[in-house]
Motif scaffolding. Structure first.
Motif, mmCIF file in Angstrom:
data_model
loop_
_atom_site.group_PDB
_atom_site.id
_atom_site.type_symbol
_atom_site.label_atom_id
_atom_site.label_comp_id
_atom_site.label_asym_id
_atom_site.label_seq_id
_atom_site.Cartn_x
_atom_site.Cartn_y
_atom_site.Cartn_z
ATOM 1 N N GLN A 89 -37.000 42.618 4.007
ATOM 2 C CA GLN A 89 -36.918 41.171 4.083
ATOM 3 C C GLN A 89 -35.729 40.602 3.298
ATOM 4 O OE1 GLN A 89 -38.950 39.695 6.112
ATOM 5 N NE2 GLN A 89 -40.093 41.571 6.496
ATOM 6 N N GLN A 90 -35.007 41.459 2.566
ATOM 7 C CA GLN A 90 -33.971 40.956 1.684
ATOM 8 C C GLN A 90 -32.664 40.680 2.415
ATOM 9 O OE1 GLN A 90 -33.568 43.883 -1.352
ATOM 10 N NE2 GLN A 90 -35.397 43.254 -2.455
ATOM 11 N N THR A 91 -31.926 39.713 1.944
ATOM 12 C CA THR A 91 -30.537 39.524 2.319
ATOM 13 C C THR A 91 -29.752 39.436 1.032
ATOM 14 O OG1 THR A 91 -30.801 37.115 2.354
ATOM 15 C CG2 THR A 91 -31.113 38.289 4.439
ATOM 16 N N SER A 92 -28.495 39.804 1.080
ATOM 17 C CA SER A 92 -27.726 39.848 -0.147
ATOM 18 C C SER A 92 -26.270 39.566 0.132
ATOM 19 C CB SER A 92 -27.873 41.227 -0.801
ATOM 20 O OG SER A 92 -26.965 41.364 -1.870
ATOM 21 N N GLY A 93 -25.617 38.863 -0.801
ATOM 22 C CA GLY A 93 -24.205 38.608 -0.659
ATOM 23 C C GLY A 93 -23.387 39.833 -1.012
ATOM 24 N N LYS A 94 -23.982 40.803 -1.699
ATOM 25 C CA LYS A 94 -23.257 41.991 -2.120
ATOM 26 C C LYS A 94 -23.438 43.124 -1.121
ATOM 27 C CE LYS A 94 -23.680 40.837 -7.047
ATOM 28 N NZ LYS A 94 -24.177 41.294 -8.368
ATOM 29 N N GLU A 95 -24.664 43.372 -0.698
ATOM 30 C CA GLU A 95 -24.931 44.438 0.259
ATOM 31 C C GLU A 95 -24.948 43.890 1.680
ATOM 32 O OE1 GLU A 95 -27.497 48.004 -1.588
ATOM 33 O OE2 GLU A 95 -28.625 46.175 -1.180
ATOM 34 N N LYS A 96 -24.471 44.706 2.609
ATOM 35 C CA LYS A 96 -24.523 44.343 4.021
ATOM 36 C C LYS A 96 -25.821 44.902 4.593
ATOM 37 C CE LYS A 96 -19.487 44.428 4.544
ATOM 38 N NZ LYS A 96 -18.330 45.079 5.222
ATOM 39 N N ILE A 97 -26.652 44.005 5.114
ATOM 40 C CA ILE A 97 -27.957 44.388 5.643
ATOM 41 C C ILE A 97 -28.093 43.838 7.061
ATOM 42 C CG2 ILE A 97 -30.463 44.247 5.343
ATOM 43 C CD1 ILE A 97 -29.984 43.775 2.369
ATOM 44 N N VAL A 98 -28.553 44.675 7.985
ATOM 45 C CA VAL A 98 -28.742 44.270 9.376
ATOM 46 C C VAL A 98 -30.164 44.594 9.810
ATOM 47 C CG1 VAL A 98 -28.134 44.859 11.765
ATOM 48 C CG2 VAL A 98 -26.330 44.394 10.100
ATOM 49 N N ASN A 99 -30.794 43.652 10.515
ATOM 50 C CA ASN A 99 -32.165 43.823 11.010
ATOM 51 C C ASN A 99 -32.179 43.925 12.532
ATOM 52 O OD1 ASN A 99 -33.369 43.564 8.402
ATOM 53 N ND2 ASN A 99 -33.067 41.355 8.526
ATOM 54 N N ILE A 100 -32.809 44.986 13.034
ATOM 55 C CA ILE A 100 -32.941 45.225 14.469
ATOM 56 C C ILE A 100 -34.373 44.908 14.880
ATOM 57 C CG2 ILE A 100 -32.787 46.950 16.303
ATOM 58 C CD1 ILE A 100 -30.842 48.501 14.462
ATOM 59 N N ASN A 115 -32.396 47.911 8.973
ATOM 60 C CA ASN A 115 -33.851 47.818 9.092
ATOM 61 C C ASN A 115 -34.275 47.660 10.542
ATOM 62 O OD1 ASN A 115 -34.321 47.667 6.198
ATOM 63 N ND2 ASN A 115 -33.509 45.587 6.310
ATOM 64 N N ILE A 116 -35.308 48.367 10.929
ATOM 65 C CA ILE A 116 -36.013 48.082 12.172
ATOM 66 C C ILE A 116 -37.194 47.195 11.813
ATOM 67 C CG2 ILE A 116 -37.505 49.049 13.965
ATOM 68 C CD1 ILE A 116 -35.737 51.539 13.943
ATOM 69 N N LYS A 117 -37.266 46.028 12.421
ATOM 70 C CA LYS A 117 -38.400 45.125 12.206
ATOM 71 C C LYS A 117 -39.235 45.109 13.479
ATOM 72 C CE LYS A 117 -37.823 41.405 9.784
ATOM 73 N NZ LYS A 117 -37.416 40.068 9.289
ATOM 74 N N ILE A 118 -40.474 45.535 13.355
ATOM 75 C CA ILE A 118 -41.368 45.614 14.510
ATOM 76 C C ILE A 118 -42.143 44.302 14.619
ATOM 77 C CG2 ILE A 118 -43.287 46.860 15.562
ATOM 78 C CD1 ILE A 118 -42.314 49.337 13.946
ATOM 79 N N VAL A 119 -41.914 43.586 15.703
ATOM 80 C CA VAL A 119 -42.499 42.262 15.907
ATOM 81 C C VAL A 119 -43.063 42.177 17.315
ATOM 82 C CG1 VAL A 119 -40.887 41.195 14.277
ATOM 83 C CG2 VAL A 119 -40.287 41.305 16.699
ATOM 84 N N THR A 120 -43.745 41.096 17.607
ATOM 85 C CA THR A 120 -44.187 40.863 18.977
ATOM 86 C C THR A 120 -43.019 40.313 19.783
ATOM 87 O OG1 THR A 120 -44.872 38.570 18.598
ATOM 88 C CG2 THR A 120 -46.504 40.301 18.142
ATOM 89 N N ALA A 121 -43.090 40.429 21.091
ATOM 90 C CA ALA A 121 -42.025 39.911 21.955
ATOM 91 C C ALA A 121 -41.833 38.415 21.749
ATOM 92 C CB ALA A 121 -42.341 40.214 23.415
ATOM 93 N N ALA A 122 -42.926 37.707 21.479
ATOM 94 C CA ALA A 122 -42.843 36.257 21.282
ATOM 95 C C ALA A 122 -42.077 35.896 20.014
ATOM 96 C CB ALA A 122 -44.250 35.662 21.237
#
Length: 553
Positions: A45-56, A265-272
């Protein structure tokens, strides 16, 4: 959908496996299975100005993070391939591109030579060798792991059940020629594309020098896979909850180039939830086969100012299968085909994002023949065929049972339209909307007259699915010796024109006997946040260059 090489004599034992494989082409969002956790879940759930983080964003749950337990779902294949490379992968042009292998060749469609990239190394600096590949296949074929998903029975030295003898230390048909060369030998003629798509894309090599001393009966549950210390891919898994997320850290020693993004990160969510996630920026990337954006959300996603959309090649077929043992008259099946205005389905229900074909091949396939003109919408012709069938004893008072996946909201609406169209030609249809598990149960037991489901026939390798579906043991219960011969011929050559010729024979027979109707072929939407560079969501090849993805400041 994962493809398995399935000779006719192996169809029956593979039926249950293929039923489970179909799940991966659907946008199912249910959560099943047990959770496995390691590390800190808050990282997802984190975002950071120093580290590059991407959520799929993905819409299926994981069943495991162990490559020896590959279950053929796309989410598992891609989530594991971040760590353990496949031999090859399909790119967006539907070309096989080397990943761990630099090439795969065959001269006789029985012996396949895999050359491992000379620069391939594990993250601890140890070279990846042919012995690693042989070791991996031997463990995949172990009866103690009991994973039948790889269909390894095609290789010499592996039993018809897909396993070696307990305690086996080698496989006759999988041999290391030298440090960087492996030879696979099959029992049957097999097209190069079938080998590449079935085995090249799904054998994910594991490090022998790390795992060789682990007892086989412990490998399936070995906790090392939850946070592996040594990988050959661009990322290492650092934390996982099978139903909610998988988090990765960059492998700075990746031999194809260190990833520019530190955390993935892989984020598993519903299609909605995909629309809202893309809108808020909590989701950066949605790929077509692992994240099913709802059809009704397409226009909204297209309207997002922070997102770029990409419609993938038409590969997912909304197929309507007949149980030909209950709908026995081919004229009735033809009449149903003539009575459905499929172009209207595409324009009215798919917003034009699809195409109409007859048979299994879409325009994305190299074996597609544009000379096969899709059967026209002709309700008058349909009425004539029904009348002919009635004169020969067909009982038109019979109500045909039509089973539809309740999770496919677009087609549940289309099914009502189809029912009304059939009523106009004198055919009664009862739509039964059921969940996916029930639909698969009905399909497997042939307790249906018609059933509809989304099915992806791999454009470069349709053989395994067509071979199974058009068989007495497949869903359709339909078998034709001419089709059997044509399919066998596709496995004896790598000549695209010759294979195309055989599929033309099959397509023509499909129009005549109609064991399956292609309602439409879907061009599904993928989406990517504009802050992410070098990334294009597509049906194939989306993650080949994941190490080159970057984010703008």
């Amino acid at each position: 959908m994962k493809r398995n090489f399935i000779p006719r004599k192996a169809v029956k034992r593979m039926t249950a496996l293929l039923l489970s494989m179909l799940l991966l082409t659907l946008t199912a969002c249910g959560s099943n299975g047990n959770n496995t956790k390691t590390g800190d879940a808050k990282d997802t759930q984190q975002t950071s100005g120093k580290e590059k983080i991407v959520n799929i964003g993905m819409t299926d749950t994981l069943t495991s993070v162990n490559p020896l337990l590959m279950d053929a779902t796309e989410i598992l294949k891609y989530s594991l391939a971040f760590e353990f490379l496949p031999l090859v992968e399909l790119n967006s042009k539907l070309e096989f591109q080397g990943m761990l292998a630099s090439s795969i060749t065959t001269e006789d469609n029985r012996n396949f030579v895999v050359n491992i990239d000379k620069n391939a190394v594990w993250s601890d600096g140890t070279p990846v060798t042919a012995d690693d590949v042989v070791f991996t296949v031997l463990k995949l074929a172990s009866p103690k792991l009991a994973n039948a998903s790889m269909a390894l029975y095609a290789f010499e030295g592996v039993g018809d059940d897909g396993f070696v003898t307990e305690g086996a230390t080698e496989i006759k048909g999988v041999k290391a020629v030298d440090d960087k060369t492996v030879q696979f030998t099959t029992k049957y003629d097999m097209a190069l594309t079938t080998f590449e798509n079935t085995y090249g894309r799904y054998i994910l090599t594991i490090p022998k020098h790390i795992l060789k001393d682990v007892p086989e009966d412990q490998l399936a549950s070995y906790s090392w896979f939850n946070a592996p210390t040594v990988v050959d891919g661009p990322y290492k898994l650092s934390a996982v909850d099978l139903q909610h997320y998988a988090s990765y850290e960059a492998n700075d020693k990746y031999f194809k180039g260190a990833p520019k993004i530190q955390k993935l990160n892989i984020k598993i969510v519903t299609a909605a939830q995909l629309l809202t996630g893309l809108q808020s920026g909590e989701i950066d990337f949605v790929q077509q086969t692992t994240g099913g954006i709802l059809q009704e959300d397409y226009k909204s996603v297209e309207g997002l100012s922070n997102v770029t959309v990409n419609y993938g090649a038409p590969v997912t077929n909304q197929s309507i299968f007949f149980n030909t043992t209950s709908v026995t008259d081919s004229r009735i099946r033809q009449a149903i085909l003539y009575s459905i205005d499929r172009n209207k389905l595409v324009s009215g229900f798919m917003n034009g994002k699809g195409e109409v074909v007859d048979g299994f091949l879409s325009s994305a396939s190299p074996f597609y023949d544009a000379s096969v003109v899709p059967t026209e919408y002709n309700p008058d012709k349909a009425k004539e065929l029904v009348k002919e069938a009635e004169n020969d004893g067909w009982d038109s008072s019979k109500v045909l049972q039509f089973y539809v996946n309740s999770g496919d909201t677009t087609f549940t609406q289309a099914a009502d339209y189809i029912t009304a169209s059939l009523a106009d030609i004198g055919i009664k249809l009862q739509v039964n909307t059921v969940d996916l598990a029930t639909l698969m149960s009905k399909a497997g037991s042939k307790e249906f007259d018609l059933m509809a489901v989304q099915y992806t026939y791999a454009p470069v390798d349709p053989y395994p699915d067509v071979n199974w579906l058009l068989s007495a043991d497949g869903w359709t219960g339909y078998a034709n010796p001419e089709i059997t011969d044509a399919l066998a011929a596709t496995q004896k050559t790598s000549d695209v024109n010759e294979i195309k010729k055989q599929y033309l024979t099959i397509d023509n027979l499909m129009q005549q006997d109609v064991p399956m109707i292609s309602a439409y072929v879907i061009s599904a939407m993928g989406a990517v946040n504009k802050r992410l560079t070098g990334a294009t969501p597509d049906v194939y090849g989306s993650f080949i260059n994941v190490n080159e993805w970057d984010v703008t400041k």
